[in-house]
Design a protein around this motif. Structure first.
Motif, PDB file in Angstrom:
ATOM      1  N   CYS A 101       0.830  -1.211   0.000  1.00  0.00           N
ATOM      2  CA  CYS A 101       0.000   0.000   0.000  1.00  0.00           C
ATOM      3  C   CYS A 101       0.864   1.261   0.000  1.00  0.00           C
ATOM      4  O   CYS A 101       0.516   2.264  -0.640  1.00  0.00           O
ATOM      5  CB  CYS A 101      -0.929   0.000   1.214  1.00  0.00           C
ATOM      6  N   ALA A 102       1.993   1.221   0.718  1.00  0.00           N
ATOM      7  CA  ALA A 102       2.892   2.379   0.758  1.00  0.00           C
ATOM      8  C   ALA A 102       3.407   2.705  -0.636  1.00  0.00           C
ATOM      9  O   ALA A 102       3.403   3.869  -1.068  1.00  0.00           O
ATOM     10  CB  ALA A 102       4.061   2.106   1.710  1.00  0.00           C
ATOM     11  N   GLY A 103       3.866   1.673  -1.362  1.00  0.00           N
ATOM     12  CA  GLY A 103       4.357   1.886  -2.720  1.00  0.00           C
ATOM     13  C   GLY A 103       3.269   2.371  -3.650  1.00  0.00           C
ATOM     14  O   GLY A 103       3.484   3.280  -4.471  1.00  0.00           O
ATOM     15  N   ALA A 104       2.063   1.793  -3.531  1.00  0.00           N
ATOM     16  CA  ALA A 104       0.954   2.176  -4.405  1.00  0.00           C
ATOM     17  C   ALA A 104       0.486   3.598  -4.116  1.00  0.00           C
ATOM     18  O   ALA A 104       0.226   4.379  -5.041  1.00  0.00           O
ATOM     19  CB  ALA A 104      -0.197   1.191  -4.239  1.00  0.00           C
ATOM     20  N   CYS A 105       0.358   3.958  -2.832  1.00  0.00           N
ATOM     21  CA  CYS A 105      -0.061   5.318  -2.462  1.00  0.00           C
ATOM     22  C   CYS A 105       0.892   6.362  -3.038  1.00  0.00           C
ATOM     23  O   CYS A 105       0.470   7.412  -3.533  1.00  0.00           O
ATOM     24  CB  CYS A 105      -0.106   5.459  -0.939  1.00  0.00           C
ATOM     25  N   VAL A 163      -5.840   9.901   2.464  1.00  0.00           N
ATOM     26  CA  VAL A 163      -7.192   9.692   1.933  1.00  0.00           C
ATOM     27  C   VAL A 163      -7.781  11.023   1.468  1.00  0.00           C
ATOM     28  O   VAL A 163      -8.364  11.124   0.374  1.00  0.00           O
ATOM     29  CB  VAL A 163      -8.102   9.040   2.997  1.00  0.00           C
ATOM     30  N   GLY A 164      -7.601  12.062   2.278  1.00  0.00           N
ATOM     31  CA  GLY A 164      -8.087  13.384   1.901  1.00  0.00           C
ATOM     32  C   GLY A 164      -7.416  13.926   0.657  1.00  0.00           C
ATOM     33  O   GLY A 164      -8.067  14.534  -0.206  1.00  0.00           O
ATOM     34  N   SER A 165      -6.109  13.699   0.523  1.00  0.00           N
ATOM     35  CA  SER A 165      -5.373  14.205  -0.639  1.00  0.00           C
ATOM     36  C   SER A 165      -5.821  13.510  -1.922  1.00  0.00           C
ATOM     37  O   SER A 165      -5.848  14.124  -2.985  1.00  0.00           O
ATOM     38  CB  SER A 165      -3.865  14.028  -0.434  1.00  0.00           C
ATOM     39  N   TYR A 166      -6.191  12.225  -1.831  1.00  0.00           N
ATOM     40  CA  TYR A 166      -6.706  11.521  -3.005  1.00  0.00           C
ATOM     41  C   TYR A 166      -8.074  12.078  -3.410  1.00  0.00           C
ATOM     42  O   TYR A 166      -8.375  12.205  -4.599  1.00  0.00           O
ATOM     43  CB  TYR A 166      -6.803  10.020  -2.736  1.00  0.00           C
ATOM     44  N   LEU A 167      -8.896  12.392  -2.421  1.00  0.00           N
ATOM     45  CA  LEU A 167     -10.205  12.963  -2.720  1.00  0.00           C
ATOM     46  C   LEU A 167     -10.078  14.321  -3.402  1.00  0.00           C
ATOM     47  O   LEU A 167     -10.854  14.657  -4.304  1.00  0.00           O
ATOM     48  CB  LEU A 167     -11.029  13.093  -1.436  1.00  0.00           C
ATOM     49  N   LEU A 168      -9.072  15.080  -2.982  1.00  0.00           N
ATOM     50  CA  LEU A 168      -8.852  16.417  -3.542  1.00  0.00           C
ATOM     51  C   LEU A 168      -7.927  16.405  -4.755  1.00  0.00           C
ATOM     52  O   LEU A 168      -7.811  17.407  -5.460  1.00  0.00           O
ATOM     53  CB  LEU A 168      -8.248  17.337  -2.467  1.00  0.00           C
ATOM     54  N   ILE A 169      -7.257  15.258  -4.984  1.00  0.00           N
ATOM     55  CA  ILE A 169      -6.202  15.144  -6.013  1.00  0.00           C
ATOM     56  C   ILE A 169      -5.185  16.259  -5.813  1.00  0.00           C
ATOM     57  O   ILE A 169      -4.868  17.055  -6.722  1.00  0.00           O
ATOM     58  CB  ILE A 169      -6.776  15.180  -7.459  1.00  0.00           C
ATOM     59  N   GLY A 170      -4.721  16.374  -4.586  1.00  0.00           N
ATOM     60  CA  GLY A 170      -3.683  17.358  -4.281  1.00  0.00           C
ATOM     61  C   GLY A 170      -2.323  16.704  -4.320  1.00  0.00           C
ATOM     62  O   GLY A 170      -1.955  15.954  -3.411  1.00  0.00           O
ATOM     63  N   CYS A 171      -1.549  16.954  -5.393  1.00  0.00           N
ATOM     64  CA  CYS A 171      -0.281  16.251  -5.606  1.00  0.00           C
ATOM     65  C   CYS A 171       0.708  16.487  -4.479  1.00  0.00           C
ATOM     66  O   CYS A 171       1.284  15.545  -3.926  1.00  0.00           O
ATOM     67  CB  CYS A 171       0.332  16.678  -6.944  1.00  0.00           C
ATOM     68  N   ARG A 223     -10.624  10.921 -12.235  1.00  0.00           N
ATOM     69  CA  ARG A 223     -11.344   9.765 -11.690  1.00  0.00           C
ATOM     70  C   ARG A 223     -10.462   8.512 -11.659  1.00  0.00           C
ATOM     71  O   ARG A 223     -10.635   7.648 -10.800  1.00  0.00           O
ATOM     72  CB  ARG A 223     -12.615   9.508 -12.511  1.00  0.00           C
ATOM     73  N   GLY A 224      -9.509   8.415 -12.601  1.00  0.00           N
ATOM     74  CA  GLY A 224      -8.591   7.284 -12.606  1.00  0.00           C
ATOM     75  C   GLY A 224      -7.721   7.250 -11.360  1.00  0.00           C
ATOM     76  O   GLY A 224      -7.569   6.209 -10.710  1.00  0.00           O
ATOM     77  N   ILE A 225      -7.159   8.417 -11.021  1.00  0.00           N
ATOM     78  CA  ILE A 225      -6.343   8.511  -9.803  1.00  0.00           C
ATOM     79  C   ILE A 225      -7.210   8.282  -8.571  1.00  0.00           C
ATOM     80  O   ILE A 225      -6.784   7.645  -7.601  1.00  0.00           O
ATOM     81  CB  ILE A 225      -5.645   9.887  -9.727  1.00  0.00           C
ATOM     82  N   LEU A 226      -8.449   8.764  -8.617  1.00  0.00           N
ATOM     83  CA  LEU A 226      -9.355   8.600  -7.478  1.00  0.00           C
ATOM     84  C   LEU A 226      -9.603   7.118  -7.179  1.00  0.00           C
ATOM     85  O   LEU A 226      -9.801   6.742  -6.023  1.00  0.00           O
ATOM     86  CB  LEU A 226     -10.670   9.316  -7.750  1.00  0.00           C
ATOM     87  N   CYS A 227      -9.553   6.271  -8.217  1.00  0.00           N
ATOM     88  CA  CYS A 227      -9.735   4.827  -7.993  1.00  0.00           C
ATOM     89  C   CYS A 227      -8.619   4.254  -7.111  1.00  0.00           C
ATOM     90  O   CYS A 227      -8.815   3.231  -6.442  1.00  0.00           O
ATOM     91  CB  CYS A 227      -9.769   4.082  -9.327  1.00  0.00           C
ATOM     92  N   GLY A 228      -7.468   4.914  -7.124  1.00  0.00           N
ATOM     93  CA  GLY A 228      -6.350   4.461  -6.298  1.00  0.00           C
ATOM     94  C   GLY A 228      -6.536   4.736  -4.828  1.00  0.00           C
ATOM     95  O   GLY A 228      -5.680   4.360  -4.013  1.00  0.00           O
ATOM     96  N   ILE A 229      -7.661   5.370  -4.445  1.00  0.00           N
ATOM     97  CA  ILE A 229      -7.904   5.685  -3.029  1.00  0.00           C
ATOM     98  C   ILE A 229      -8.038   4.427  -2.193  1.00  0.00           C
ATOM     99  O   ILE A 229      -7.932   4.462  -0.960  1.00  0.00           O
ATOM    100  CB  ILE A 229      -9.168   6.569  -2.891  1.00  0.00           C
ATOM    101  N   VAL A 230      -8.259   3.293  -2.865  1.00  0.00           N
ATOM    102  CA  VAL A 230      -8.376   2.025  -2.131  1.00  0.00           C
ATOM    103  C   VAL A 230      -7.107   1.740  -1.330  1.00  0.00           C
ATOM    104  O   VAL A 230      -7.176   1.173  -0.219  1.00  0.00           O
ATOM    105  CB  VAL A 230      -8.674   0.863  -3.118  1.00  0.00           C
ATOM    106  N   PHE A 231      -5.937   2.157  -1.842  1.00  0.00           N
ATOM    107  CA  PHE A 231      -4.680   1.860  -1.155  1.00  0.00           C
ATOM    108  C   PHE A 231      -4.492   2.667   0.129  1.00  0.00           C
ATOM    109  O   PHE A 231      -4.153   2.088   1.171  1.00  0.00           O
ATOM    110  CB  PHE A 231      -3.502   2.056  -2.113  1.00  0.00           C
ATOM    111  N   ILE A 254      -6.818   1.127   2.717  1.00  0.00           N
ATOM    112  CA  ILE A 254      -6.290  -0.109   3.306  1.00  0.00           C
ATOM    113  C   ILE A 254      -5.182   0.207   4.303  1.00  0.00           C
ATOM    114  O   ILE A 254      -5.112  -0.388   5.385  1.00  0.00           O
ATOM    115  CB  ILE A 254      -5.773  -1.059   2.206  1.00  0.00           C
ATOM    116  N   MET A 255      -4.313   1.169   3.943  1.00  0.00           N
ATOM    117  CA  MET A 255      -3.236   1.569   4.856  1.00  0.00           C
ATOM    118  C   MET A 255      -3.820   2.104   6.162  1.00  0.00           C
ATOM    119  O   MET A 255      -3.338   1.771   7.258  1.00  0.00           O
ATOM    120  CB  MET A 255      -2.348   2.616   4.192  1.00  0.00           C
ATOM    121  N   LEU A 256      -4.856   2.910   6.070  1.00  0.00           N
ATOM    122  CA  LEU A 256      -5.505   3.454   7.264  1.00  0.00           C
ATOM    123  C   LEU A 256      -6.060   2.327   8.137  1.00  0.00           C
ATOM    124  O   LEU A 256      -5.882   2.331   9.362  1.00  0.00           O
ATOM    125  CB  LEU A 256      -6.626   4.413   6.850  1.00  0.00           C
TER     126      LEU A 256
END
Length: 400
Positions: A231-235, A298-306, A367-375, A378-380
């Motif tokens: 999850c660390a690598g994927a995030c 998780v919040g940064s993925y929702l906002l797509i804040g790089c 939306r593609g990057i948002l799908c990665g929020i699963v990682f 899981i880490m949380l």
């Protein structure tokens, strides 16, 4: 006079020098992973290489590093950390140097690039496997802060590679990339000299006989940490690999600006988080930092804040290394190698899932990057579960 000078040099070489050499080792790995991608379009025009072949260059680099992650423990403990580190630096430097001549000399420029990339990828893989256990074995006051500071240097190396390469291309022209490749080879050459003299402790010396593969695989804690590393690598890579493209398309800026704002900005924020924990980590429990970082991620993925994502993921990789090293005392080099392998699998899976999802959703990168929020989710969950189990006293030392 010469003998006295040599004695003085040797007296000044301590485990602090070892840590410095390890920090530079991670800078080298950052150069290995981030320099050539800046040249992909140049390779395409200069050598008439198809886009599909350029994709193979990325795949070969990470595939070789994954292979090294898997096989390195079999010989690293036998030939010793010092020889293995020297080999890593020789291969890294050789890959960059041969890149200046081999693509032009071979009938197929693509074959020449593959040979060079595979060569320095072996060096980068060895660095990834060995640097962390060397730092863990050093007699430092706080292992967690030392590990976090170590991994921050990968971020500084990544940022420096992008920035200095961009400046070089702007001044000298990208057609002179061979000169820059030769200049980058100087870094592993100089660090090779350091590893001739620095003191190196091993985990077997400080912690006794290391666990074998079968024992580790049967340890639930180890599998738990492998999941966290994946999850660390994927995030981290889901956003960082697409940061430049997202900045370019979302902000409507040039590719160079996208590289600097997206990729380099992400690296600087990630490095800042690791450096801050390296500085103040003695006062803050690691698990609380990882919990806060998971929520922020998780919040940064929702906002797509790089940049926000870069800051939030900074502690995941070194923090998981530190937690596993503290709980699985006899994990040894093999444990670090397998955790790195799990992390690299996450590095491959995260960006791939985001890219495939983006294509299925009408090339919508958001939306593609948002799908990665699963990682990060899981880490949380992993951090919450780990905290609960430790509080209840259910998680014990791996040797018990």
């Amino acid at each position: 006079m010469i003998n006295r000078f040599e004695v003085r040099i040797i007296k000044n070489i301590t485990y602090k020098t070892t840590l410095t050499a390890c920090f530079i080792g991670y800078v080298i790995q950052a150069i290995v992973n981030n320099f050539v991608p800046l040249l992909f379009l140049r390779f395409r025009s200069e050598f008439c290489i198809q886009l599909a072949q350029i994709t193979w260059l990325i795949t070969i680099n990470f595939a070789v590093q994954l292979t090294v992650d898997a096989v390195a423990p079999a010989f690293a403990d036998k030939i010793g950390y010092r020889v293995s580190m020297q080999l890593a630096h020789i291969l890294s430097a050789s890959g960059f140097l041969l890149m200046t001549v081999l693509p032009d000399k071979l009938p197929s420029p693509f074959a020449g690039l593959v040979i060079c990339i595979a060569m320095y990828a072996v060096g980068g893989g060895l660095l990834e496997v060995l640097v962390s256990p060397i730092v863990e074995a050093c007699p430092t006051d706080n292992k967690e802060t030392a590990m976090s500071l170590l991994h921050s240097f990968y971020c500084w190396g990544q940022a420096a590679t992008v920035l200095l390469s961009t400046v070089f291309f702007a001044i000298a022209g990208i057609e002179h990339w061979r000169i820059l490749a030769a200049l980058w080879s100087i870094v592993p050459m100089l660090n090779f000299i350091l590893f001739l003299k620095v003191p190196i402790a091993t985990l077997s010396e400080t912690r006794g006989q290391a666990s074998g593969f079968a024992e580790l695989i049967r340890t639930p804690q180890f599998l738990f940490f492998c999941l966290m590393m994946l999850c660390a690598g994927a995030c981290e890579l889901t956003v960082s690999q697409w940061a430049s493209a997202f900045a370019e398309s979302g902000l409507h800026i040039s590719k160079s600006a996208g590289d600097l704002i997206g990729t380099m900005g992400f690296a600087i924020c990630m490095g800042s988080a690791r450096a801050m924990f390296g500085k103040f980590g003695e006062k803050i429990p690691l698990q609380k930092v990882m919990l806060a970082s998971s929520v922020l991620c998780v919040g940064s993925y929702l906002l797509i804040g790089c940049m926000l994502c870069g800051f939030s993921v900074g502690i995941f990789w070194p923090g998981t290394f530190s937690l596993s090293a503290a709980r699985l005392r006899n994990g040894g080099t093999l444990m670090f190698a397998l955790l790195a392998l799990a992390g690299d699998l996450g590095c491959c899976a995260g960006p791939t899932i985001a890219g495939k999802a983006s294509a299925l959703l009408g090339s919508d990168l958001h939306r593609g990057i948002l799908c990665g929020i699963v990682f990060p989710c899981i880490m949380l969950c992993c951090v919450l579960l780990m905290d609960k189990e430790y509080q209840n006293g259910k998680v014990r030392n791996g040797n018990k």
